[in-house]
Write a protein that holds these residues in place. Structure first.
Motif, PDB file in Angstrom:
ATOM      1  N   TRP A 268      -5.814  -5.605   7.148  1.00 36.68           N
ATOM      2  CA  TRP A 268      -5.904  -6.780   6.258  1.00 36.68           C
ATOM      3  C   TRP A 268      -6.845  -6.504   5.099  1.00 36.68           C
ATOM      4  CZ3 TRP A 268      -6.932 -10.619  10.842  1.00 36.68           C
ATOM      5  CH2 TRP A 268      -5.744 -10.809  11.539  1.00 36.68           C
TER       6      TRP A 268
ATOM      7  N   GLN B  50      -5.173  -4.451   2.586  1.00 36.26           N
ATOM      8  CA  GLN B  50      -4.234  -5.253   1.798  1.00 36.26           C
ATOM      9  C   GLN B  50      -4.973  -6.068   0.739  1.00 36.26           C
ATOM     10  OE1 GLN B  50      -2.135  -7.560   4.712  1.00 36.26           O
ATOM     11  NE2 GLN B  50      -0.651  -5.951   5.152  1.00 36.26           N
TER      12      GLN B  50
ATOM     13  N   VAL C 196       3.679  -8.080  -0.369  1.00 39.02           N
ATOM     14  CA  VAL C 196       2.719  -7.721   0.673  1.00 39.02           C
ATOM     15  C   VAL C 196       3.029  -8.432   1.989  1.00 39.02           C
ATOM     16  CG1 VAL C 196       0.295  -7.909   1.391  1.00 39.02           C
ATOM     17  CG2 VAL C 196       0.854  -7.101  -0.908  1.00 39.02           C
TER      18      VAL C 196
END
Length: 260
Positions: free
Chosen positions: A46, A49, A131
């Motif tokens: 995460w 990202q 994403v």
């Protein structure tokens, strides 16, 4: 997630990845991650990202309408820059007359909505879709079974009273859930929907720092379509890999349901 430890929730992990936890809470989560390597790897993903999103958006803050990637056709851009051009999403700006002719009376009920210059919102919406829409296990932070909590939580983060999550089931799209994400460096909301064919679309809501207004506008990047509009202090974008007409219908429905 290890359910034996009720102290650290998935929401805590997302807040940790987003850098939203105070130091004491961070220490608690870090201790939990040290004992749970699978969750630690997920949080690291995460964070990666988040870093990628911030990197992609970093150049948009100072973008100008004359920038090459905004005004040049993709075929005129060298192959080494083509992927960047796609991520930047070449904008197709409709004239006001075309909007009036194709988008119907629902968009003409608000005379204060006027065309404005290029916004960064569609680029951010496209990036968020790329994403998160492909995620299977964690496409959202809060799933649809907690819709009331989702609306309350994101409404507080965006300082929107009585934030309403659009109901798109009449158009064949059921709410998957939503998440907090950055929009122009400030808290924004993303709602994800899915139809019976497994096609997904996202609806982005973010603060409009420039306080401009615009009628419905359209941006395209390959098969990815985005309809977006800015209404006073808020910006909205609907993105998906579905037909332009279907996406336009969704955008108009969202427009009707979001508060003005």
């Amino acid at each position: 997630m290890n359910e034996a430890n009720p102290i650290v929730t998935e929401a805590d992990l997302h807040a940790y990845a987003d850098g939203q936890l105070p130091q004491a809470a961070r220490a608690r989560v870090e201790a939990y991650l040290a004992d749970n390597p699978d969750e630690a790897a997920l949080v690291a993903e995460w964070q990666a990202q988040n870093s990628s999103i911030r990197s992609l958006f970093s150049g948009y803050e100072h973008a100008k309408d004359t920038d090459t990637l905004l005004v040049s056709p993709l075929r005129a851009i060298s192959s080494g820059r083509k992927r960047l051009a796609i991520a930047a999403a070449a904008l197709v700006v409709f004239a006001l007359g075309a909007v009036a002719g194709h988008y119907g009376p629902a968009l003409l009920e608000r005379p204060e909505l006027q065309l404005a210059g290029s916004e960064t919102l569609p680029k951010q919406a496209e990036t968020a879709f790329m994403v998160y829409a492909a995620e299977v296990r964690h496409p959202v932070e809060v799933f649809a079974d907690e819709e009331l909590h989702l609306a309350t939580w994101l409404g507080k983060r965006l300082a929107i009273q009585n934030l309403k999550i659009p109901n798109l089931q009449p158009l064949g799209f059921k709410l998957v859930g939503g998440r907090l994400l950055p929009v122009d460096g400030r808290p924004g909301a993303m709602f994800m929907y899915e139809n019976q064919a497994g096609e997904r679309l996202t609806v982005i809501v973010g603060r409009n720092t420039e306080n401009r207004t615009t009628s419905f506008r359209f941006a395209s990047s390959g098969n990815l379509e985005t309809f977006y509009w800015i209404d006073g202090e808020l910006g909205y974008a609907v993105t998906g890999e579905i037909s332009r007409q279907a996406l336009r219908n969704v955008a108009e429905e969202c427009y009707r349901q979001f508060p003005s």
